[in-house]
Scaffold this motif. Structure first.
Motif, PDB file in Angstrom:
ATOM      1  N   ASP A  24     -38.573  55.727 -59.248  1.00 20.07           N
ATOM      2  CA  ASP A  24     -38.364  54.288 -59.445  1.00 20.07           C
ATOM      3  C   ASP A  24     -39.738  53.617 -59.492  1.00 20.07           C
ATOM      4  O   ASP A  24     -40.363  53.382 -58.460  1.00 20.07           O
ATOM      5  CB  ASP A  24     -37.509  53.730 -58.307  1.00 20.07           C
ATOM      6  CG  ASP A  24     -37.016  52.317 -58.551  1.00 20.07           C
ATOM      7  OD1 ASP A  24     -37.536  51.635 -59.451  1.00 20.07           O
ATOM      8  OD2 ASP A  24     -36.104  51.876 -57.805  1.00 20.07           O
TER       9      ASP A  24
ATOM     10  N   ALA B 255     -40.978  49.536 -58.287  1.00 14.61           N
ATOM     11  CA  ALA B 255     -39.701  49.578 -57.577  1.00 14.61           C
ATOM     12  C   ALA B 255     -39.250  48.239 -57.008  1.00 14.61           C
ATOM     13  O   ALA B 255     -38.053  48.000 -56.883  1.00 14.61           O
ATOM     14  CB  ALA B 255     -39.757  50.609 -56.454  1.00 14.61           C
TER      15      ALA B 255
ATOM     16  N   GLY C 129     -33.113  52.365 -57.426  1.00 21.36           N
ATOM     17  CA  GLY C 129     -33.138  53.686 -56.803  1.00 21.36           C
ATOM     18  C   GLY C 129     -32.091  53.847 -55.718  1.00 21.36           C
ATOM     19  O   GLY C 129     -31.458  54.900 -55.598  1.00 21.36           O
TER      20      GLY C 129
ATOM     21  N   VAL D 194     -35.037  59.921 -54.077  1.00 21.88           N
ATOM     22  CA  VAL D 194     -35.702  58.881 -54.863  1.00 21.88           C
ATOM     23  C   VAL D 194     -37.106  58.663 -54.330  1.00 21.88           C
ATOM     24  O   VAL D 194     -37.309  58.523 -53.122  1.00 21.88           O
ATOM     25  CB  VAL D 194     -34.933  57.535 -54.826  1.00 21.88           C
ATOM     26  CG1 VAL D 194     -35.685  56.461 -55.610  1.00 21.88           C
ATOM     27  CG2 VAL D 194     -33.534  57.690 -55.388  1.00 21.88           C
TER      28      VAL D 194
ATOM     29  N   PHE E 222     -40.004  55.928 -54.624  1.00 19.97           N
ATOM     30  CA  PHE E 222     -40.259  54.545 -55.015  1.00 19.97           C
ATOM     31  C   PHE E 222     -41.762  54.332 -55.136  1.00 19.97           C
ATOM     32  O   PHE E 222     -42.511  54.703 -54.225  1.00 19.97           O
ATOM     33  CB  PHE E 222     -39.710  53.581 -53.959  1.00 19.97           C
ATOM     34  CG  PHE E 222     -38.222  53.647 -53.790  1.00 19.97           C
ATOM     35  CD1 PHE E 222     -37.380  52.955 -54.641  1.00 19.97           C
ATOM     36  CD2 PHE E 222     -37.659  54.389 -52.763  1.00 19.97           C
ATOM     37  CE1 PHE E 222     -35.999  53.000 -54.468  1.00 19.97           C
ATOM     38  CE2 PHE E 222     -36.287  54.438 -52.580  1.00 19.97           C
ATOM     39  CZ  PHE E 222     -35.460  53.742 -53.449  1.00 19.97           C
TER      40      PHE E 222
ATOM     41  N   PHE F 261     -36.546  55.082 -63.462  1.00 13.69           N
ATOM     42  CA  PHE F 261     -36.327  53.645 -63.651  1.00 13.69           C
ATOM     43  C   PHE F 261     -37.689  52.998 -63.813  1.00 13.69           C
ATOM     44  O   PHE F 261     -38.601  53.231 -63.021  1.00 13.69           O
ATOM     45  CB  PHE F 261     -35.588  53.035 -62.460  1.00 13.69           C
ATOM     46  CG  PHE F 261     -34.174  53.505 -62.332  1.00 13.69           C
ATOM     47  CD1 PHE F 261     -33.215  53.136 -63.250  1.00 13.69           C
ATOM     48  CD2 PHE F 261     -33.806  54.337 -61.285  1.00 13.69           C
ATOM     49  CE1 PHE F 261     -31.911  53.583 -63.144  1.00 13.69           C
ATOM     50  CE2 PHE F 261     -32.498  54.789 -61.163  1.00 13.69           C
ATOM     51  CZ  PHE F 261     -31.552  54.412 -62.094  1.00 13.69           C
TER      52      PHE F 261
END
Length: 187
Positions: A56, A59, A65, A76, A78, A124
């Protein structure tokens, strides 16, 4: 702001008000996040979430996430270089009790450096809009080995991004002022 689906469905995350412009916090709205996950799950891409290692980038609050963990992601990482964002992110990790499956890194997403572990299969990417940071972050991640071959990239921007060479666009949809682009990383 709340988790939309999965095991933490309905859990309210730490409030950020209207966001923090100075810290570049512009949380993805519940509606857009729900649309993103509906697209991932029902878009004909298989199941890119269950068991995924998620990266992510930019983030912020970590909502994307954490939503992925709620829906079955294995882990995940971040990445955010803002102190305000990391404080909110840590609070949200506490609220979801996901300390054992999350990592929080203070790092510039456009200068990731080499990855010492396996690549991530779901990424992401939600940079501050209109600054070209998403393109730089993707190039940095590919060069550093952060993105697994064939990984799914979910990229939020205000306008259509410049897609780096080798990535394939799978879908693109507009939700208000947010344009969501789904990419597949090079094999």
């Amino acid at each position: 702001m709340r988790i939309i689906g999965g095991q933490f469905r309905g859990l309210h995350l730490a409030p950020v008000g209207e966001g923090d412009a100075k810290a570049h916090l512009r949380p993805t709205s519940d509606r857009v996040r729900e649309s993103i996950f509906n697209l991932l799950i029902n878009g004909g891409f298989g199941d890119p979430i269950s068991g995924a290692r998620v990266l992510d980038l930019f983030a912020g609050t970590g909502a994307l996430g954490l939503e992925a963990i709620s829906r079955g992601a294995a882990r995940v990482a971040f990445v955010d270089d803002g102190a305000a964002a990391r404080a909110l992110l840590r609070r949200n990790i506490e609220l979801t009790r996901t300390m054992g499956v999350t990592d929080v890194w203070r790092r510039d997403a456009t200068r990731m450096g080499p990855n010492r572990g396996a690549g991530y299969s779901l990424v992401f990417l939600d940079p501050p809009y209109g600054k070209g940071l998403g393109e730089k972050a993707l190039v940095s991640c590919i060069e550093g080995g952060w993105i697994a071959p064939g990984a799914m990239i979910v990229w939020e921007e205000g306008v259509a991004p410049e897609i780096p060479q080798g990535f394939e666009m799978l879908d693109q949809r507009r939700y208000g002022d947010t344009l969501v682009t789904l990419l597949e990383a090079p094999e």
